[in-house]
Design a protein around this motif. Structure first.
Motif, PDB file in Angstrom:
ATOM      1  N   MET B  97      -5.848  -1.505  -2.207  1.00 29.31           N
ATOM      2  CA  MET B  97      -5.415  -0.117  -1.704  1.00 29.31           C
ATOM      3  C   MET B  97      -4.522  -0.283  -0.623  1.00 29.31           C
ATOM      4  SD  MET B  97      -4.701   2.938  -2.073  1.00 29.31           S
ATOM      5  CE  MET B  97      -5.223   4.568  -2.762  1.00 29.31           C
ATOM      6  N   ILE B 101      -0.834   1.300   0.195  1.00 35.05           N
ATOM      7  CA  ILE B 101      -0.462   2.033   1.340  1.00 35.05           C
ATOM      8  C   ILE B 101       0.806   1.442   2.231  1.00 35.05           C
ATOM      9  CG2 ILE B 101      -1.397   2.654   3.673  1.00 35.05           C
ATOM     10  CD1 ILE B 101      -3.924   3.183   2.259  1.00 35.05           C
ATOM     11  N   ALA B 104       3.797   1.794   0.103  1.00 37.79           N
ATOM     12  CA  ALA B 104       4.320   3.047   0.049  1.00 37.79           C
ATOM     13  C   ALA B 104       4.815   3.468   1.622  1.00 37.79           C
ATOM     14  CB  ALA B 104       3.027   4.069  -0.374  1.00 37.79           C
ATOM     15  N   ALA B 127      -8.786   6.082  -2.828  1.00 39.07           N
ATOM     16  CA  ALA B 127      -8.034   7.185  -2.765  1.00 39.07           C
ATOM     17  C   ALA B 127      -7.996   8.110  -1.503  1.00 39.07           C
ATOM     18  CB  ALA B 127      -8.389   8.363  -4.032  1.00 39.07           C
ATOM     19  N   ALA B 130      -6.045   6.415   1.549  1.00 36.77           N
ATOM     20  CA  ALA B 130      -4.549   6.734   1.564  1.00 36.77           C
ATOM     21  C   ALA B 130      -4.546   8.135   2.225  1.00 36.77           C
ATOM     22  CB  ALA B 130      -3.741   7.081   0.267  1.00 36.77           C
ATOM     23  N   LEU B 135      -1.362  10.212   3.490  1.00 30.62           N
ATOM     24  CA  LEU B 135      -0.625  10.103   2.140  1.00 30.62           C
ATOM     25  C   LEU B 135      -1.481  10.388   1.067  1.00 30.62           C
ATOM     26  CD1 LEU B 135       0.137   6.055   3.117  1.00 30.62           C
ATOM     27  CD2 LEU B 135       1.687   8.139   3.248  1.00 30.62           C
ATOM     28  N   GLY B 137      -3.268   9.689  -2.512  1.00 34.21           N
ATOM     29  CA  GLY B 137      -3.991   8.597  -2.782  1.00 34.21           C
ATOM     30  C   GLY B 137      -4.524   8.631  -4.295  1.00 34.21           C
ATOM     31  N   SER B 139      -6.869   6.538  -7.596  1.00 37.42           N
ATOM     32  CA  SER B 139      -7.577   5.396  -7.805  1.00 37.42           C
ATOM     33  C   SER B 139      -8.169   5.596  -8.967  1.00 37.42           C
ATOM     34  CB  SER B 139      -8.643   5.177  -6.650  1.00 37.42           C
ATOM     35  OG  SER B 139      -9.919   4.557  -7.234  1.00 37.42           O
ATOM     36  N   VAL B 280      -0.207   5.145  -4.383  1.00 41.24           N
ATOM     37  CA  VAL B 280       0.112   6.004  -3.299  1.00 41.24           C
ATOM     38  C   VAL B 280       1.361   6.585  -3.128  1.00 41.24           C
ATOM     39  CG1 VAL B 280       0.060   5.626  -0.746  1.00 41.24           C
ATOM     40  CG2 VAL B 280      -1.530   4.390  -1.884  1.00 41.24           C
ATOM     41  N   ASP B 282       3.923   9.163  -0.495  1.00 38.21           N
ATOM     42  CA  ASP B 282       4.149   9.555   0.758  1.00 38.21           C
ATOM     43  C   ASP B 282       4.752  10.923   0.676  1.00 38.21           C
ATOM     44  OD1 ASP B 282       4.768  10.147   3.488  1.00 38.21           O
ATOM     45  OD2 ASP B 282       5.875   8.476   3.771  1.00 38.21           O
TER      46      ASP B 282
END
Lengths: 374, 374
Positions: B97, B101, B104, B127, B130, B135, B137, B139, B280, B282
């Motif tokens: 993750m 991140i 992203a 999740a 993020a 952001l 996220g 998962s 992820v 943005d």
């Protein structure tokens, strides 16, 4: 309620002539017709031919603008936000998905989100556009509010379908589902047939489970309390909060990130205000797309070959039924119900087309059904 | 079955000492401990402290490799595929993750997928990593097979949870749900209490609805037919095919695109073979992230303020209950059930820790419960 079967090319000719009469260009007409009839070919009657009259009404009311020019209002290499300027949902969405595909082909993945649009037909159509090019496609849309959140009694979310399509053999994985337990179309069918609904589909104005489709539909039409339940039903016992969560995910990727209108505010001020979300992922960003496709296809095959429960025929994978239905419809024709044929006859009169040019001397039978509350 | 409340810092000290004894580095230990105790703080007991013994057993059996070095086997600017080489799920996933991140933040959106891992705890933890950075996220993970597909009777899919976390005020939208109607943990609770399950949760070896949690769990442990139903239940009437579809989406973004092992083949050859997927996005790729956050927050507020159904307290939004639970747990301590405390006492003996260093003169009561089938 009876059904009449018609060859695809007849219905196609009718749709093309009708949308041209409505004022769409021939390119736009081709897009809208394909989205509508693909729905009928998949066996999703509620989003096919029977929408013709409703679209015409919304054009006459000024909800759908024939001459709208959708506009990209924000853009990056991996994303775009489109203002649909109240245009026809199918045209805006087809072009939005095309843009997402173009971007994903360059960058590996992309998302396009749309605000100020109208009803776009079946979510799956756009997801499948990507899969036809070997890409993973995702499509979602909010709708007029019809779903009550868990514990609530006011319709705050739409049917909010999400579709995911991933290339596979012999059938793509093609999942297209509302996040409600059932769609409004299902309630309309129960109302037409005057059958009680199963408990767990919808609630009345007090938030209590209702079995009367007519009563719930009438509440929805009047914007009174009550509505359809999320997938999982009326409590957390069977996961109703999960269906509500998926509806929220749809809302976030359509109305929230586009700064558009959430389902509970759609349809105001004589506008549709519907929002959509599209995502495309190129499987090549994870390795060899052919190997990934083989891997998925083998798993789908294992699922289809896994043993059936007592009383069931066999296990299906998502998209299989639609493909099999398409093949049978190609052979047998597309069934259109009598009430829709009455509406089509009226529409032809209204826009100056000869009903008999398409349907010969067929005359739809009189109907006692007064239509569902809209 | 009773519960004992313990302060977070006591449980944290125990977890840290235990994972260090297992052989993890202090950095890895901190990650695993945080994932486990966050689960307890959220009130998700099944994925918290009570997993400690199971992880230890899996390390001793050689299913989880302490010294595994996860490897990026395929990479683009927007994606990566990681081979976990049988390491600890939480460590692999935290780093996966983190990579998503990082990517992203540069490209706008990214996906990282993982194969050959192990149980990773709660999907939502990753999740939310993020969302803590502003952001969106996502998962998901497959698991050992436990879900039967619609019409089937063989467990071909896992509980396959998907989590989505989106920044909002005062609570993030934080949706973390298995795609089964209920989790295995719920069946384990019904088995411990010897209560009949509601009809619609699980089926027996013939594919018929069962109310015996013990019987279904025992079938699952023996890899016999039967299992837990998808969200939506045992037929298309209430949308079981939709829960099955969401489980497939989870499978595709974890085991399929990583060329990993699908749920029906996990746990073979003395390996976990679990796969995960992380994405992820943005929100800045759609405009002003603060405005988008406000837009979501306002909608969530409207949902919470919408009228409650008769008999319900009020409407909640996803993540709210977890945050409220966290606050109460901080004040009251974390409840750990007696059976887990017995396991912890045994574990302390086994790895050379003094149980009383953490829990003073507390002695867990004798229990007649022989444990759930594993």
């Amino acid at each position: 309620m009876g059904y009449q079967y018609w060859r695809l090319d007849i219905l196609k000719k009718l749709c093309i002539d009708a949308f041209l009469k409505f004022g769409f260009s021939s390119e736009e007409t081709a897009i809208i017709t394909d989205v509508l009839l693909t729905s009928d070919l998949y066996g999703i009657e509620s989003h096919g031919m029977q929408r013709l009259t409703r679209y015409h009404k919304n054009i006459k009311k000024g909800i759908i603008h024939i001459n709208a020019k959708p506009e990209v209002v924000f853009e990056t290499p991996v994303s775009a936000v489109i203002d649909g300027h109240d245009g026809m949902g199918q045209v805006i969405s087809y072009n939005a998905m095309k843009l997402a595909i173009e971007k994903a082909k360059k960058t590996g993945m992309a998302m396009v989100t749309v605000r100020n649009s109208n009803h776009y037909g079946i979510a799956g159509y756009y997801a499948r556009m990507a899969a036809k090019e070997g890409l993973i496609g995702i499509s979602c849309t909010n709708t007029n509010a019809i779903m009550v959140p868990t514990n609530g009694k006011s319709a705050m979310l739409g049917t909010n379908p999400i579709a995911v399509c991933v290339p596979a053999k012999p059938y793509d994985f093609f999942f297209d589902a509302s996040t409600t337990v059932v769609t409004r179309g299902k309630l309309e069918v129960y109302n037409k047939l005057d059958h009680p609904m199963p408990k767990g589909w919808a609630i009345d104005e007090n938030g209590r489970v209702s079995t009367s489709a007519g009563h719930v539909l009438s509440n929805i039409a009047k914007h009174d309390f009550g509505g359809i339940l999320p997938l999982g039903g009326d409590s957390e016992m069977f996961g109703g909060h999960k269906g509500y969560g998926w509806a929220m995910v749809c809302e976030i990727f359509s109305s929230i990130i586009s700064m558009g209108t959430t389902s509970n505010e759609t349809g105001k001020d004589g506008r549709g205000l519907i929002c959509h979300g599209f995502a495309v992922i190129d499987p090549a960003i994870f390795g060899n797309p052919e190997e990934i496709k083989e891997h998925l296809s083998a798993y789908l095959e294992k699922l289809r070959n896994s043993p059936a429960a007592d009383g069931a025929d066999r296990v299906y994978t998502h998209g299989e039924k639609e493909i099999l239905t398409m093949e049978s419809k190609d052979a047998e024709g597309i069934p259109v119900n009598d009430n829709t044929m009455i509406e089509v006859m009226d529409l032809c009169k209204d826009i100056g087309l000869e009903f008999s040019d398409y349907f010969g001397d067929y005359v739809p039978p009189e109907s006692s059904f007064k239509g569902n509350p809209i």
